[in-house]
Design a protein around this motif. Structure first.
Motif, PDB file in Angstrom:
ATOM      1  N   VAL A 127       0.818  -1.223   0.000  1.00 20.43           N
ATOM      2  CA  VAL A 127       0.000   0.000   0.000  1.00 20.43           C
ATOM      3  C   VAL A 127       0.847   1.267   0.000  1.00 20.43           C
ATOM      4  CG1 VAL A 127      -1.966  -1.100   1.139  1.00 20.43           C
ATOM      5  CG2 VAL A 127      -0.289   0.105   2.516  1.00 20.43           C
ATOM      6  N   ARG A 128       2.110   1.161   0.337  1.00 17.54           N
ATOM      7  CA  ARG A 128       2.992   2.325   0.343  1.00 17.54           C
ATOM      8  C   ARG A 128       3.555   2.593  -1.049  1.00 17.54           C
ATOM      9  NH1 ARG A 128       6.085   1.116   6.058  1.00 17.54           N
ATOM     10  NH2 ARG A 128       5.068   2.797   7.256  1.00 17.54           N
ATOM     11  N   ARG A 129       3.546   3.849  -1.436  1.00 16.29           N
ATOM     12  CA  ARG A 129       4.183   4.234  -2.691  1.00 16.29           C
ATOM     13  C   ARG A 129       5.662   4.532  -2.497  1.00 16.29           C
ATOM     14  NH1 ARG A 129      -1.053   5.577  -2.904  1.00 16.29           N
ATOM     15  NH2 ARG A 129      -2.162   5.325  -4.873  1.00 16.29           N
ATOM     16  N   ASP A 130       6.025   4.869  -1.270  1.00 16.59           N
ATOM     17  CA  ASP A 130       7.435   5.035  -0.921  1.00 16.59           C
ATOM     18  C   ASP A 130       7.606   4.637   0.531  1.00 16.59           C
ATOM     19  OD1 ASP A 130       7.305   7.489   0.924  1.00 16.59           O
ATOM     20  OD2 ASP A 130       6.438   8.317  -0.905  1.00 16.59           O
ATOM     21  N   ALA A 131       8.833   4.461   0.950  1.00 18.54           N
ATOM     22  CA  ALA A 131       9.117   3.899   2.273  1.00 18.54           C
ATOM     23  C   ALA A 131       8.656   4.788   3.415  1.00 18.54           C
ATOM     24  CB  ALA A 131      10.612   3.617   2.399  1.00 18.54           C
ATOM     25  N   ASP A 132       8.472   6.080   3.159  1.00 21.64           N
ATOM     26  CA  ASP A 132       8.106   7.013   4.227  1.00 21.64           C
ATOM     27  C   ASP A 132       6.617   7.345   4.264  1.00 21.64           C
ATOM     28  OD1 ASP A 132      10.783   7.255   5.060  1.00 21.64           O
ATOM     29  OD2 ASP A 132      11.180   8.754   3.512  1.00 21.64           O
ATOM     30  N   GLU A 133       5.840   6.788   3.360  1.00 23.96           N
ATOM     31  CA  GLU A 133       4.423   7.139   3.321  1.00 23.96           C
ATOM     32  C   GLU A 133       3.708   6.608   4.564  1.00 23.96           C
ATOM     33  OE1 GLU A 133       0.567   6.992   0.324  1.00 23.96           O
ATOM     34  OE2 GLU A 133       2.214   5.587   0.021  1.00 23.96           O
ATOM     35  N   PRO A 134       2.987   7.470   5.287  1.00 24.57           N
ATOM     36  CA  PRO A 134       2.259   7.009   6.478  1.00 24.57           C
ATOM     37  C   PRO A 134       1.158   6.016   6.102  1.00 24.57           C
ATOM     38  CG  PRO A 134       2.486   9.396   6.475  1.00 24.57           C
ATOM     39  CD  PRO A 134       2.886   8.923   5.116  1.00 24.57           C
ATOM     40  N   VAL A 135       0.968   5.023   6.945  1.00 24.93           N
ATOM     41  CA  VAL A 135      -0.083   4.025   6.774  1.00 24.93           C
ATOM     42  C   VAL A 135      -0.841   3.893   8.081  1.00 24.93           C
ATOM     43  CG1 VAL A 135      -0.588   1.583   6.334  1.00 24.93           C
ATOM     44  CG2 VAL A 135       1.179   2.750   4.995  1.00 24.93           C
ATOM     45  N   GLU A 136      -2.149   3.856   7.974  1.00 28.44           N
ATOM     46  CA  GLU A 136      -3.033   3.685   9.131  1.00 28.44           C
ATOM     47  C   GLU A 136      -3.579   2.265   9.116  1.00 28.44           C
ATOM     48  OE1 GLU A 136      -6.855   6.077  11.110  1.00 28.44           O
ATOM     49  OE2 GLU A 136      -6.107   6.593   9.103  1.00 28.44           O
ATOM     50  N   ALA A 137      -3.715   1.652  10.277  1.00 25.21           N
ATOM     51  CA  ALA A 137      -4.211   0.281  10.365  1.00 25.21           C
ATOM     52  C   ALA A 137      -5.334   0.182  11.384  1.00 25.21           C
ATOM     53  CB  ALA A 137      -3.083  -0.676  10.757  1.00 25.21           C
ATOM     54  N   VAL A 138      -6.309  -0.653  11.071  1.00 24.23           N
ATOM     55  CA  VAL A 138      -7.440  -0.904  11.959  1.00 24.23           C
ATOM     56  C   VAL A 138      -7.605  -2.422  12.093  1.00 24.23           C
ATOM     57  CG1 VAL A 138      -9.915  -0.628  12.340  1.00 24.23           C
ATOM     58  CG2 VAL A 138      -8.605   1.221  11.273  1.00 24.23           C
ATOM     59  N   LEU A 139      -7.717  -2.899  13.323  1.00 26.86           N
ATOM     60  CA  LEU A 139      -7.922  -4.314  13.612  1.00 26.86           C
ATOM     61  C   LEU A 139      -9.358  -4.541  14.045  1.00 26.86           C
ATOM     62  CD1 LEU A 139      -7.009  -7.237  14.344  1.00 26.86           C
ATOM     63  CD2 LEU A 139      -6.312  -6.313  16.572  1.00 26.86           C
ATOM     64  N   GLY A 140      -9.970  -5.581  13.472  1.00 25.62           N
ATOM     65  CA  GLY A 140     -11.341  -5.914  13.814  1.00 25.62           C
ATOM     66  C   GLY A 140     -11.443  -7.078  14.780  1.00 25.62           C
ATOM     67  N   PRO A 141     -12.646  -7.610  14.963  1.00 26.59           N
ATOM     68  CA  PRO A 141     -12.868  -8.713  15.902  1.00 26.59           C
ATOM     69  C   PRO A 141     -12.059  -9.954  15.535  1.00 26.59           C
ATOM     70  CG  PRO A 141     -14.947  -7.734  15.205  1.00 26.59           C
ATOM     71  CD  PRO A 141     -13.899  -7.168  14.314  1.00 26.59           C
ATOM     72  N   CYS A 142     -11.484 -10.569  16.554  1.00 31.51           N
ATOM     73  CA  CYS A 142     -10.732 -11.819  16.379  1.00 31.51           C
ATOM     74  C   CYS A 142     -10.689 -12.518  17.733  1.00 31.51           C
ATOM     75  CB  CYS A 142      -9.312 -11.550  15.869  1.00 31.51           C
ATOM     76  SG  CYS A 142      -8.269 -10.595  16.997  1.00 31.51           S
ATOM     77  N   ILE A 143     -10.168 -13.719  17.760  1.00 31.35           N
ATOM     78  CA  ILE A 143     -10.051 -14.413  19.032  1.00 31.35           C
ATOM     79  C   ILE A 143      -8.972 -13.745  19.884  1.00 31.35           C
ATOM     80  CG2 ILE A 143      -8.329 -16.131  18.318  1.00 31.35           C
ATOM     81  CD1 ILE A 143     -10.117 -18.200  19.881  1.00 31.35           C
ATOM     82  N   HIS A 144      -9.197 -13.660  21.185  1.00 35.11           N
ATOM     83  CA  HIS A 144      -8.247 -13.031  22.103  1.00 35.11           C
ATOM     84  C   HIS A 144      -7.604 -14.084  23.000  1.00 35.11           C
ATOM     85  CE1 HIS A 144      -9.724  -8.576  21.906  1.00 35.11           C
ATOM     86  NE2 HIS A 144      -9.700  -9.141  20.716  1.00 35.11           N
ATOM     87  N   ALA A 145      -6.598 -13.654  23.718  1.00 35.10           N
ATOM     88  CA  ALA A 145      -5.820 -14.586  24.543  1.00 35.10           C
ATOM     89  C   ALA A 145      -6.679 -15.320  25.568  1.00 35.10           C
ATOM     90  CB  ALA A 145      -4.696 -13.832  25.247  1.00 35.10           C
ATOM     91  N   CYS A 146      -7.728 -14.684  26.051  1.00 36.71           N
ATOM     92  CA  CYS A 146      -8.580 -15.302  27.062  1.00 36.71           C
ATOM     93  C   CYS A 146      -9.151 -16.642  26.608  1.00 36.71           C
ATOM     94  CB  CYS A 146      -9.712 -14.355  27.444  1.00 36.71           C
ATOM     95  SG  CYS A 146     -10.689 -13.763  26.033  1.00 36.71           S
ATOM     96  N   CYS A 147      -9.236 -16.834  25.287  1.00 36.20           N
ATOM     97  CA  CYS A 147      -9.868 -18.028  24.734  1.00 36.20           C
ATOM     98  C   CYS A 147      -8.979 -18.804  23.769  1.00 36.20           C
ATOM     99  CB  CYS A 147     -11.143 -17.631  23.991  1.00 36.20           C
ATOM    100  SG  CYS A 147     -12.368 -16.786  25.010  1.00 36.20           S
TER     101      CYS A 147
END
Length: 229
Positions: A127-147
């Motif tokens: 997704v980066r056009r160059d090595a310095d381009e900022p990238v934003e990330a969002v994580l959705g629902p997944c299994i967590h350590a509790c389970c």
């Protein structure tokens, strides 16, 4: 950033949207009659979809037009196309959305094997056009350590790769893998911070499907797209 209603995420920069489905939105498993899947997808986001056939690898597909690579084998799809949905379907693995400063988007299926193999770093590079381009990330629902009780040898491999931060404990006190921590660690290596907007798919049976906890065939989806206007 305010936490959204479960299953929804507000618009990001550059007209980008990320939505997380719940049980109420239906089953997004790719292995079902196409007309049924298409109807479920249209009801969720009424745009052309590209939803990969995920195999826990590091193949990155580039969507060149709306609907391109729908059903193709890949664990991440990247696109510059507007009004073109990238759909990542999951039962317990981590769905991760990436957005570059220039508006390029990606959806990533990040199971523990893919995280270890480098699927997140590969997707960020795409997704980066160059090595310095900022990238934003969002994580959705997944299994967590509790389970997520995890085998000793596999957990040792993840620790060797990402450090002790990925180790958790289940509610019964057994060693566990902390998937959100593993996602954060993998993204930190390439200079990306992640906003966690998900809950535990195993804990919340009323909201999400879970393969590991309940052997369910149903899958939720993360839909990522950029509006043309």
């Amino acid at each position: 950033m305010d936490r959204p209603t479960p299953g929804r995420f507000p618009s990001l920069g550059s007209g980008v949207h990320v939505l997380f489905s719940t049980r109420d939105d239906g089953d997004f498993h790719i292995e079902q009659p196409r007309d049924v899947l298409d109807a479920t997808r249209r009801a969720f986001v009424d745009l052309p979809w590209s939803q990969p056939d995920e195999v826990h690898g590091i193949v990155i597909g580039v969507v060149e037009r709306p609907g391109h690579l729908d059903g193709a084998v890949a664990d991440a799809l990247v696109t510059d196309c507007a009004d073109s949905v990238v759909g990542i379907w999951v039962g317990d693995c981590a769905p991760v959305a990436l957005v570059s400063a220039g508006g390029r988007i990606a959806g990533v299926h990040a199971g523990w094997r893919g995280i270890e193999a480098g699927v997140l770093a590969a997707a960020v590079s795409a997704v980066r056009r160059d090595a310095d381009e900022p990238v934003e990330a969002v994580l959705g629902p997944c299994i967590h350590a509790c389970c997520y009780e995890f085998g000793h040898d596999d957990l040792a491999r993840m620790v060797a790769r990402f450090g002790r931060r990925v180790v958790g404990t289940t509610v019964s006190g057994a060693p566990a893998l902390d998937v959100p921590a593993a996602v954060a660690a993998a993204l930190a290596e390439v200079g990306v911070e992640v906003v966690d907007q998900g809950g535990c798919t195993s804990c919340h049976a009323e909201r999400w499907f879970s393969h590991r906890a309940r052997a369910e065939r149903g899958r939720q989806v993360m839909a990522v797209w950029r509006s043309a206007a």
